[in-house]
Design a protein around this motif. Structure first.
Motif, mmCIF file in Angstrom:
data_model
loop_
_atom_site.group_PDB
_atom_site.id
_atom_site.type_symbol
_atom_site.label_atom_id
_atom_site.label_comp_id
_atom_site.label_asym_id
_atom_site.label_seq_id
_atom_site.Cartn_x
_atom_site.Cartn_y
_atom_site.Cartn_z
ATOM 1 N N ALA A 150 -1.356 2.097 -4.203
ATOM 2 C CA ALA A 150 -2.164 0.950 -3.772
ATOM 3 C C ALA A 150 -3.639 1.213 -4.107
ATOM 4 N N ASP A 184 1.005 -2.324 -13.238
ATOM 5 C CA ASP A 184 1.239 -1.600 -11.993
ATOM 6 C C ASP A 184 2.747 -1.393 -11.919
ATOM 7 N N ALA A 185 3.167 -0.180 -12.275
ATOM 8 C CA ALA A 185 4.607 0.085 -12.428
ATOM 9 C C ALA A 185 5.280 0.407 -11.101
HETATM 10 C C1 LIG Z 1 5.020 0.969 -4.046
HETATM 11 C C2 LIG Z 1 4.154 0.139 -4.877
HETATM 12 C C3 LIG Z 1 2.775 0.113 -4.675
HETATM 13 C C4 LIG Z 1 2.142 0.913 -3.574
HETATM 14 O O1 LIG Z 1 2.297 2.268 -3.808
HETATM 15 P P1 LIG Z 1 1.881 3.317 -2.692
HETATM 16 O O2 LIG Z 1 2.007 4.628 -3.402
HETATM 17 O O3 LIG Z 1 2.829 3.143 -1.585
HETATM 18 O O4 LIG Z 1 0.495 3.019 -2.289
HETATM 19 C C5 LIG Z 1 2.005 -0.673 -5.491
HETATM 20 N N1 LIG Z 1 2.560 -1.433 -6.462
HETATM 21 C C6 LIG Z 1 3.885 -1.425 -6.693
HETATM 22 C C7 LIG Z 1 4.423 -2.294 -7.782
HETATM 23 C C8 LIG Z 1 4.731 -0.642 -5.906
HETATM 24 O O5 LIG Z 1 6.050 -0.623 -6.122
#
Ligand SMILES: *Cc1c(COP(=O)(O)O)cnc(C)c1O
Length: 474
Positions: free
Chosen positions: A162, A266-267
């Motif tokens: 995040a 954002d994978a």
């Molecule tokens: C899980 C996820 C996040 C958040 O990741 P964290 O490591 O929990 O902060 C952001 N974007 C996507 C697409 C996610 O699957």
């Protein structure tokens, strides 16, 4: 202690132990290790105050006869102390079969990662180069490893994904428009909602296409003067099926570059190795995203990667440099423990031993047959230990596990489950008993049955799990 405590016809409040007396009780001594002296005295004082108030109201109702006030005070102390320590973080056994269980701490770390984190707990070369004794680059080796493993030019590591996404948008898209497909405006859970994160970063969301179908031409026609970025968000925790369309990463990258824009993916989970043979073919493979032309990719360190909580950002060097120089990076950077844990975790990928070393991958790769074998052995040990006439009956049934952690929706690896039946307890009561075990055990309830999935239980936890079940046979 006070033997007058049980006498009647006396104001029982006077018979309550003093703080000093309660401090010497068995109950107080057993809490002392956790609380320290000062806190313990405080808890004893509160216990006695509460006992006094309780006795007052009992007296008013004529119910205060023959109360053992010492016992009352010790019980009260236990209740108060237990409530105080209830939220304490403790080790648990995850028998739910949910591999990346967010509420139970997501990825359990490899032995190498744990050892590295313990070692880094002392002084460590966080920003120091041993070669020349000069200041070094923070997180340098973990970043080099991630580049090696993904083919990216550069990398930077922050607290979680995040933070990574927020940082990337803040650095690359403040005051600019960011194009996102309407099918990707998702909520990841824990209040990470793509439109909100975008808004907070100072970027403007420009929605493209429709919920189920977005075409490359939709993106192309949405590009304007103020467009800064094309964003793809992996819809980690849900899946649209049916009449759907979405351009490939390669098409999005090509369009972005044609127009002088950056393409950011954002994978989410992100995989460092191809997991399609385990049904995880929909999870973005980071090296493929880079190969397909993504300029920046962000992903979590503690989902499919199997490391400590962290957010990894990989991509083009000039963009990573910009991100690293931004003041927000300083606020979101990871700790030395995380770098150490990541280095050790990524080292297993480098050595190509990830599937044996990293618990998350080991669990995902375990076949239903392997779990059947383990479960059958587990049942055998149980019945070897316990007379078959006991109140507990274990049965092996077929079922499915879950990947979890907001990834791979609909992927349910086949497994075998141990169903626990108890002559006197319902499934909910059993679950409560398992949770109150010395090492809390979390299982699953399905169709009024309490189920254990050994996929997520490590072999060294089996003994403890067996003990927990044996406790229920008396
Ligand atoms: C899980 C996820 C996040 C958040 O990741 P964290 O490591 O929990 O902060 C952001 N974007 C996507 C697409 C996610 O699957």
């Amino acid at each position: 202690m006070n033997d007058a405590a049980v006498r009647t016809n006396i104001d029982p409040r006077r018979e309550l132990p003093s703080v000093d007396e309660l401090l010497r009780s068995a109950a107080a001594r057993s809490w002392g290790m956790l609380t320290g002296e000062r806190m313990l005295a405080d808890l004893c004082r509160r216990s006695i105050d509460e006992c006094r108030a309780e006795l007052t109201s009992k007296m008013a109702n004529g119910l205060a006869e023959s109360i053992d006030t010492n016992e009352l005070a010790e019980e009260k102390l236990n209740t108060i102390a237990r409530t105080f320590f209830a939220p304490k973080q403790t080790r648990v056994i995850n028998a739910t079969g949910v591999v990346v269980h967010t509420n139970l701490g997501r990825a359990p770390l490899s032995e190498a990662a744990k050892a590295a984190m313990v070692e880094a707990a002392g002084y460590a070369t966080v920003e120091m180069s041993i070669g020349d004794g000069k200041r070094g680059r923070r997180g340098g080796f973990a970043e080099d490893l991630i580049c090696e493993l993904t083919g990216a030019e550069a990398a930077v590591i922050v607290n979680n994904c995040a933070a990574a996404a927020f940082l990337v948008l803040s650095v690359l898209a403040t005051d600019r428009e960011v194009l996102v497909s309407r099918g990707e405006l998702v909520e990841i859970g824990g209040d990470f909602r793509v439109p909100d994160v975008l808004g907070r970063s100072g970027a403007y969301l420009k929605e493209v296409g429709t919920t189920n179908r977005t075409k490359i031409s939709d993106y192309a026609s949405a590009i304007g003067e103020n467009t800064g970025l094309i964003l793809r968000v992996h819809p980690s925790n849900y899946k649209i099926i049916g009449f759907t369309a979405t351009p490939s990463n390669a098409e999005l990258a090509e369009l972005a570059h044609e127009k002088g824009l950056a393409f950011f993916e954002d994978a989410g989970s992100g995989a460092l190795v191809d997991l399609s043979q385990y049904g995880l073919g929909d999870e973005p493979l980071i090296s493929r995203s880079i190969e397909d032309g993504a300029d920046i990719v962000s992903f979590s360190g503690d989902k499919l990667l199997g490391g400590p909580q962290s957010g990894l950002i990989v991509g083009r060097k000039e963009l990573i440099v910009k991100i690293r120089r931004h003041p927000l990076f300083r606020a979101l950077r990871a700790s030395k423990l995380i770098y150490a844990g990541l280095e050790a975790t990524l080292g297993a990928y480098l050595r190509e031993t990830a599937f044996t070393e990293i618990p998350v991958l080991r669990m995902i790769a375990a076949s239903s047959d392997e779990i059947y074998e383990r479960s059958a052995r587990f049942l055998k040990s149980f019945y070897g230990k316990i007379a078959s006439s006991s109140k507990v009956e274990l049965k092996l049934i077929e079922g499915v596990s879950v990947i979890g952690g907001g990834s791979a929706p609909g992927v349910q690896p086949a497994t075998h489950l141990v169903s626990v039946d108890h002559a006197e307890l319902t499934a909910d009561e059993l679950a409560a008993k398992f949770r109150s075990n010395r090492i809390a055990v979390f299982g699953r309830i399905e169709n009024d049955r309490f189920l254990i999935d050994l996929r997520t239980v490590s072999e060294n936890e089996e003994g403890e799990l067996l003990d927990a079940i044996s406790q229920l046979t008396f």
